[in-house]
Design a protein around this motif. Sequence first.
Motif, mmCIF file in Angstrom:
data_model
loop_
_atom_site.group_PDB
_atom_site.id
_atom_site.type_symbol
_atom_site.label_atom_id
_atom_site.label_comp_id
_atom_site.label_asym_id
_atom_site.label_seq_id
_atom_site.Cartn_x
_atom_site.Cartn_y
_atom_site.Cartn_z
ATOM 1 N N VAL A 82 0.842 -1.203 0.000
ATOM 2 C CA VAL A 82 0.000 0.000 0.000
ATOM 3 C C VAL A 82 0.875 1.250 0.000
ATOM 4 N N TYR A 83 1.919 1.234 0.793
ATOM 5 C CA TYR A 83 2.804 2.386 0.899
ATOM 6 C C TYR A 83 3.461 2.700 -0.445
ATOM 7 N N VAL A 192 -7.280 -5.090 7.248
ATOM 8 C CA VAL A 192 -7.281 -4.372 5.973
ATOM 9 C C VAL A 192 -7.699 -2.920 6.189
ATOM 10 N N ALA A 193 -8.772 -2.712 6.945
ATOM 11 C CA ALA A 193 -9.256 -1.350 7.207
ATOM 12 C C ALA A 193 -8.214 -0.529 7.944
ATOM 13 N N GLY A 223 -11.505 9.237 3.794
ATOM 14 C CA GLY A 223 -10.155 9.109 3.256
ATOM 15 C C GLY A 223 -9.683 7.670 3.269
ATOM 16 N N ARG A 224 -9.950 6.976 4.374
ATOM 17 C CA ARG A 224 -9.571 5.560 4.476
ATOM 18 C C ARG A 224 -10.238 4.736 3.380
ATOM 19 N N ASP A 225 -11.528 5.006 3.130
ATOM 20 C CA ASP A 225 -12.272 4.223 2.129
ATOM 21 C C ASP A 225 -11.773 4.474 0.708
ATOM 22 N N VAL A 226 -11.273 5.689 0.447
ATOM 23 C CA VAL A 226 -10.663 5.971 -0.859
ATOM 24 C C VAL A 226 -9.429 5.089 -1.037
ATOM 25 N N ILE A 227 -8.629 4.979 0.007
ATOM 26 C CA ILE A 227 -7.432 4.139 -0.061
ATOM 27 C C ILE A 227 -7.814 2.671 -0.201
ATOM 28 N N LEU A 228 -8.875 2.251 0.474
ATOM 29 C CA LEU A 228 -9.341 0.870 0.342
ATOM 30 C C LEU A 228 -9.709 0.544 -1.104
ATOM 31 N N ASP A 240 -14.055 -7.617 -2.479
ATOM 32 C CA ASP A 240 -14.922 -7.987 -1.353
ATOM 33 C C ASP A 240 -14.284 -7.607 -0.022
ATOM 34 N N ALA A 241 -12.978 -7.842 0.080
ATOM 35 C CA ALA A 241 -12.270 -7.497 1.324
ATOM 36 C C ALA A 241 -12.278 -5.991 1.549
#
Length: 258
Positions: A82-83, A192-193, A223-228, A240-241
């Motif tokens: 992710v980083y 994951v979250a 912001g977190r959900d955009v990254i997800l 799904d995850a």
Amino acid sequence: MLILLGLLVAITVGLVLPAVWLYTAANLPTSVESAQDIEIALRTTIESERGGVETKKPAKERQPTEFKHPELSKLPQRVVEVYVAETGCPTLLASPKEEGMAWTKRVLASLINRQLQGDGACELILARRVARQLGAKSEFQLAVAADRVHQFLSRQELVAFDLESTDHARGVIGLEAVSKRLLGKRPSELTVAETAELQLAMPPHGFYEEVDRCKNASLIKQGRDVILKKMADAQIVTADAAQSASNQPVRCLQVRKF
């Protein structure tokens, strides 16, 4: 006149710039002549800062101050992926390190505020971050020091050294420290979250204070959900995850700060 101007430019590039470059390299705040130099300098600075913070705490609350040798293989793969993806180069660790003229052009272009395309752009970003931790300040110092850092560290080491030396707040240095501070967990324990929430606080986003204070949980969740979603798009996690993780509350609401 044009010929004269061309000669002047050639002289500047061919003689003056190398001389200034060598002078700057010889007068960097920290000597960068090997990977060991980089590690020793980071260890000295980081352990000193951590020690200054920890000695002010009650003995039972003190955290270790040791700066361990950064090893990418010992860091959680998902956090690393992710980083790297958020830095802008999701394929960085799967391709060869940029060398030679391509790298030289990239570094010189950075001096006139130009960013050339390719995974080498992320190598330069990471090398500049490490150079900044080594005390480089001016743009020219950063370019020279980043070039030296890049010379001695592999791509894997660039990522690891950057992750483990980034100073997020006074005494909060490196991946484990920021994860424990913000989310109350070690990086290897993150869901994951939580991985996405941590990334929101790290470069290139840098919303450390917002996550630390957790004052606007709804915006942090957005912001977190955009990254997800970006994690799913990059196939770091399944769709799904990512969707399941987006249904979870933000972790920062559950963390008691001291």
